[in-house]
Design a protein around this motif. Sequence first.
Motif, PDB file in Angstrom:
ATOM      1  N   GLU A  53     -14.167  -8.474  -8.096  1.00  0.00           N
ATOM      2  CA  GLU A  53     -13.744  -8.332  -6.699  1.00  0.00           C
ATOM      3  C   GLU A  53     -14.337  -9.440  -5.829  1.00  0.00           C
ATOM      4  O   GLU A  53     -13.651 -10.008  -4.976  1.00  0.00           O
ATOM      5  N   ALA A  54     -15.619  -9.761  -6.063  1.00  0.00           N
ATOM      6  CA  ALA A  54     -16.267 -10.838  -5.306  1.00  0.00           C
ATOM      7  C   ALA A  54     -15.648 -12.191  -5.643  1.00  0.00           C
ATOM      8  O   ALA A  54     -15.445 -13.037  -4.757  1.00  0.00           O
ATOM      9  N   VAL A  55     -15.345 -12.399  -6.906  1.00  0.00           N
ATOM     10  CA  VAL A  55     -14.718 -13.648  -7.349  1.00  0.00           C
ATOM     11  C   VAL A  55     -13.341 -13.813  -6.692  1.00  0.00           C
ATOM     12  O   VAL A  55     -12.997 -14.883  -6.176  1.00  0.00           O
ATOM     13  N   ALA A  56     -12.545 -12.744  -6.690  1.00  0.00           N
ATOM     14  CA  ALA A  56     -11.208 -12.798  -6.093  1.00  0.00           C
ATOM     15  C   ALA A  56     -11.290 -13.053  -4.590  1.00  0.00           C
ATOM     16  O   ALA A  56     -10.497 -13.836  -4.036  1.00  0.00           O
ATOM     17  N   ALA A  57     -12.248 -12.406  -3.923  1.00  0.00           N
ATOM     18  CA  ALA A  57     -12.423 -12.604  -2.483  1.00  0.00           C
ATOM     19  C   ALA A  57     -12.803 -14.050  -2.181  1.00  0.00           C
ATOM     20  O   ALA A  57     -12.266 -14.667  -1.245  1.00  0.00           O
ATOM     21  N   ARG A  58     -13.716 -14.613  -2.955  1.00  0.00           N
ATOM     22  CA  ARG A  58     -14.142 -16.000  -2.737  1.00  0.00           C
ATOM     23  C   ARG A  58     -12.990 -16.969  -2.987  1.00  0.00           C
ATOM     24  O   ARG A  58     -12.810 -17.937  -2.239  1.00  0.00           O
ATOM     25  N   ARG A  59     -12.203 -16.698  -3.986  1.00  0.00           N
ATOM     26  CA  ARG A  59     -11.075 -17.581  -4.271  1.00  0.00           C
ATOM     27  C   ARG A  59     -10.075 -17.577  -3.115  1.00  0.00           C
ATOM     28  O   ARG A  59      -9.581 -18.631  -2.698  1.00  0.00           O
ATOM     29  N   ARG A  60      -9.761 -16.392  -2.584  1.00  0.00           N
ATOM     30  CA  ARG A  60      -8.836 -16.310  -1.442  1.00  0.00           C
ATOM     31  C   ARG A  60      -9.408 -17.049  -0.234  1.00  0.00           C
ATOM     32  O   ARG A  60      -8.701 -17.809   0.439  1.00  0.00           O
ATOM     33  N   PHE A  61     -10.701 -16.837   0.032  1.00  0.00           N
ATOM     34  CA  PHE A  61     -11.348 -17.429   1.204  1.00  0.00           C
ATOM     35  C   PHE A  61     -11.364 -18.956   1.112  1.00  0.00           C
ATOM     36  O   PHE A  61     -10.982 -19.659   2.054  1.00  0.00           O
ATOM     37  N   LEU A  62     -11.788 -19.476  -0.025  1.00  0.00           N
ATOM     38  CA  LEU A  62     -11.882 -20.928  -0.186  1.00  0.00           C
ATOM     39  C   LEU A  62     -10.508 -21.581  -0.276  1.00  0.00           C
ATOM     40  O   LEU A  62     -10.310 -22.708   0.187  1.00  0.00           O
ATOM     41  N   SER A  63      -9.539 -20.873  -0.831  1.00  0.00           N
ATOM     42  CA  SER A  63      -8.172 -21.402  -0.920  1.00  0.00           C
ATOM     43  C   SER A  63      -7.530 -21.561   0.455  1.00  0.00           C
ATOM     44  O   SER A  63      -6.590 -22.346   0.625  1.00  0.00           O
ATOM     45  N   ALA A  64      -8.059 -20.815   1.433  1.00  0.00           N
ATOM     46  CA  ALA A  64      -7.544 -20.917   2.805  1.00  0.00           C
ATOM     47  C   ALA A  64      -8.090 -22.146   3.527  1.00  0.00           C
ATOM     48  O   ALA A  64      -7.716 -22.409   4.682  1.00  0.00           O
ATOM     49  N   GLY A  94     -14.687 -22.445  -9.487  1.00  0.00           N
ATOM     50  CA  GLY A  94     -14.459 -23.879  -9.640  1.00  0.00           C
ATOM     51  C   GLY A  94     -14.070 -24.658  -8.407  1.00  0.00           C
ATOM     52  O   GLY A  94     -13.618 -25.799  -8.512  1.00  0.00           O
ATOM     53  N   TYR A  95     -14.270 -24.096  -7.207  1.00  0.00           N
ATOM     54  CA  TYR A  95     -13.860 -24.788  -5.977  1.00  0.00           C
ATOM     55  C   TYR A  95     -14.549 -26.145  -5.833  1.00  0.00           C
ATOM     56  O   TYR A  95     -13.893 -27.158  -5.589  1.00  0.00           O
ATOM     57  N   TYR A  96     -15.851 -26.187  -5.984  1.00  0.00           N
ATOM     58  CA  TYR A  96     -16.587 -27.453  -5.862  1.00  0.00           C
ATOM     59  C   TYR A  96     -16.493 -28.258  -7.159  1.00  0.00           C
ATOM     60  O   TYR A  96     -16.462 -29.485  -7.134  1.00  0.00           O
ATOM     61  N   THR A  97     -16.418 -27.564  -8.276  1.00  0.00           N
ATOM     62  CA  THR A  97     -16.349 -28.239  -9.582  1.00  0.00           C
ATOM     63  C   THR A  97     -15.129 -29.148  -9.680  1.00  0.00           C
ATOM     64  O   THR A  97     -15.234 -30.283 -10.156  1.00  0.00           O
ATOM     65  N   GLN A  98     -13.986 -28.650  -9.241  1.00  0.00           N
ATOM     66  CA  GLN A  98     -12.756 -29.442  -9.347  1.00  0.00           C
ATOM     67  C   GLN A  98     -12.844 -30.714  -8.506  1.00  0.00           C
ATOM     68  O   GLN A  98     -12.310 -31.760  -8.887  1.00  0.00           O
ATOM     69  N   ALA A  99     -13.546 -30.641  -7.374  1.00  0.00           N
ATOM     70  CA  ALA A  99     -13.731 -31.836  -6.545  1.00  0.00           C
ATOM     71  C   ALA A  99     -14.651 -32.841  -7.247  1.00  0.00           C
ATOM     72  O   ALA A  99     -14.400 -34.053  -7.226  1.00  0.00           O
ATOM     73  N   ILE A 100     -15.716 -32.328  -7.885  1.00  0.00           N
ATOM     74  CA  ILE A 100     -16.634 -33.203  -8.627  1.00  0.00           C
ATOM     75  C   ILE A 100     -15.916 -33.867  -9.801  1.00  0.00           C
ATOM     76  O   ILE A 100     -16.165 -35.027 -10.134  1.00  0.00           O
ATOM     77  N   ALA A 113     -20.626 -15.304 -14.883  1.00  0.00           N
ATOM     78  CA  ALA A 113     -19.541 -14.347 -14.637  1.00  0.00           C
ATOM     79  C   ALA A 113     -18.281 -14.785 -15.393  1.00  0.00           C
ATOM     80  O   ALA A 113     -17.638 -15.780 -15.037  1.00  0.00           O
ATOM     81  N   LYS A 114     -17.933 -14.056 -16.420  1.00  0.00           N
ATOM     82  CA  LYS A 114     -16.783 -14.395 -17.247  1.00  0.00           C
ATOM     83  C   LYS A 114     -15.489 -14.431 -16.442  1.00  0.00           C
ATOM     84  O   LYS A 114     -14.650 -15.327 -16.630  1.00  0.00           O
ATOM     85  N   SER A 115     -15.314 -13.488 -15.516  1.00  0.00           N
ATOM     86  CA  SER A 115     -14.076 -13.443 -14.728  1.00  0.00           C
ATOM     87  C   SER A 115     -13.905 -14.700 -13.882  1.00  0.00           C
ATOM     88  O   SER A 115     -12.778 -15.190 -13.701  1.00  0.00           O
ATOM     89  N   ALA A 116     -15.012 -15.255 -13.369  1.00  0.00           N
ATOM     90  CA  ALA A 116     -14.944 -16.478 -12.567  1.00  0.00           C
ATOM     91  C   ALA A 116     -14.545 -17.677 -13.422  1.00  0.00           C
ATOM     92  O   ALA A 116     -13.689 -18.481 -13.036  1.00  0.00           O
ATOM     93  N   VAL A 117     -15.155 -17.803 -14.601  1.00  0.00           N
ATOM     94  CA  VAL A 117     -14.862 -18.932 -15.485  1.00  0.00           C
ATOM     95  C   VAL A 117     -13.412 -18.855 -15.993  1.00  0.00           C
ATOM     96  O   VAL A 117     -12.742 -19.879 -16.135  1.00  0.00           O
ATOM     97  N   GLN A 118     -12.936 -17.655 -16.256  1.00  0.00           N
ATOM     98  CA  GLN A 118     -11.542 -17.487 -16.675  1.00  0.00           C
ATOM     99  C   GLN A 118     -10.588 -18.058 -15.636  1.00  0.00           C
ATOM    100  O   GLN A 118      -9.638 -18.785 -15.964  1.00  0.00           O
ATOM    101  N   ILE A 119     -10.813 -17.724 -14.369  1.00  0.00           N
ATOM    102  CA  ILE A 119      -9.962 -18.219 -13.284  1.00  0.00           C
ATOM    103  C   ILE A 119     -10.068 -19.736 -13.177  1.00  0.00           C
ATOM    104  O   ILE A 119      -9.055 -20.440 -13.068  1.00  0.00           O
ATOM    105  N   ALA A 120     -11.289 -20.254 -13.221  1.00  0.00           N
ATOM    106  CA  ALA A 120     -11.508 -21.697 -13.091  1.00  0.00           C
ATOM    107  C   ALA A 120     -10.809 -22.471 -14.202  1.00  0.00           C
ATOM    108  O   ALA A 120     -10.130 -23.465 -13.951  1.00  0.00           O
ATOM    109  N   ALA A 121     -10.970 -22.009 -15.433  1.00  0.00           N
ATOM    110  CA  ALA A 121     -10.375 -22.707 -16.578  1.00  0.00           C
ATOM    111  C   ALA A 121      -8.854 -22.650 -16.539  1.00  0.00           C
ATOM    112  O   ALA A 121      -8.174 -23.625 -16.872  1.00  0.00           O
ATOM    113  N   LYS A 122      -8.331 -21.521 -16.121  1.00  0.00           N
ATOM    114  CA  LYS A 122      -6.875 -21.355 -16.046  1.00  0.00           C
ATOM    115  C   LYS A 122      -6.257 -22.306 -15.024  1.00  0.00           C
ATOM    116  O   LYS A 122      -5.158 -22.826 -15.222  1.00  0.00           O
ATOM    117  N   GLN A 123      -6.975 -22.559 -13.933  1.00  0.00           N
ATOM    118  CA  GLN A 123      -6.495 -23.469 -12.895  1.00  0.00           C
ATOM    119  C   GLN A 123      -6.543 -24.934 -13.341  1.00  0.00           C
ATOM    120  O   GLN A 123      -5.797 -25.763 -12.835  1.00  0.00           O
TER     121      GLN A 123
END
Length: 273
Positions: A53-64, A94-100, A113-123
Motif C-alpha cells: 500500500e505504501a509502495v503504491a501510494a508513493r508511486r502515484r505521488f511521485l508519478s504526479a 525506482g523513481y530516482y534510480t531511473q534518473a540515475i 521490499a519485494k513489491s517495490a522491486v517488482q514494480i521498478a523492474a517491470k517499468q
Amino acid sequence: MNLMCPVCREQLILQEKTWRCIHQHSYDQAKQGYVNLHVVQHKHSKTPGDTPEAVAARRRFLSAGFYQKLQQKIVDVIQPLDLLSAIDIGCGEGYYTQAIAQQIPHLIAVDIAKSAVQIAAKQDRQRQVTWVVGTGAILPVQDQSLQLCSSFFSPLPKAEMLRVLQPQGYLLVATPAPQHLLAMRHALFDEVKPHEPEKFVQQLAPEFQLLEQFLICDQLQLNQQQLQDLIAMTPYAWKAKAELRTVLEQQAQFSVEAQFCLYLFQKSSGPIR
C-alpha cells in the motif's frame, strides 16, 4: 555486474535467466526482470520493507511530478562525476534510480521490499538497471567494485558501503531537511521535532568526507488524494494518532513545503579508524 552470492559471497554470473556462483548457488531471474537475493537466513520478517500500500501510494505521488526538483538535483550532482558503476540502496519503485540510470551505465538497485522491486523492474523495459531484492545490511555486490553508493531516505549501512566502494568512491545521500513537511507534521502530531540531517554527516565521518551539500525546497499544492498518498508513503502513516490522520485526510486541498538535504561524500583515502 559484480553481484555477490549472499550465501558464499562469491561472484554471481547471469547464465540465461539464472544467476549462479562457482559453488552452484543459483537464483532465478523473475519474469519482471529482478533477482531475489534476500535469503531466508537474513530475513527478520515474512514481508520486510514498505507495505504494498505504501509502495503504491508513493508511486502515484511521485508519478504526479512531486519531488521532481530533488530528482533533477540528483542528476545534476551525478552528471559531472562521469561514473560507470553504482548501487542505489533502498531504491523503492525506482523513481530516482531511473534518473540515475540515464547517467551511469552499470547500475544495481536494491530494496528489501519485494513489491517495490517488482514494480521498478517491470517499468524498466530497456533493462537498464540490475534490480535486486536484498538488504542493505549485506549489499549484494563484491568488495570495492563500485564507484558510487546512493541512498535516498533509506538507512546508511556504513560498513557495507565502505566495503563495496572503490578507493575515492562517492556516496550520495538525500534526507529530510529540518522543516520538511512541517505543516503536515503539525497536523498529525501533538509535538513536532525538527529533522536532524547533520547527524548523518557526523555518523559518516571520518571514513566519508563531505564534498558538497544542497538544500532543495519545493512548495506542494495537494488535492485530497495526493495528500492521502503523501501520508501513506511516509512513516507518519503508522506513527500518527489515527484520529488526527483521519481529520487531515478529509482536507480537500493542502499546502505544504518539502525540504530536502542532499549530501555528496567521498570515501576517505586515509586509514579506517
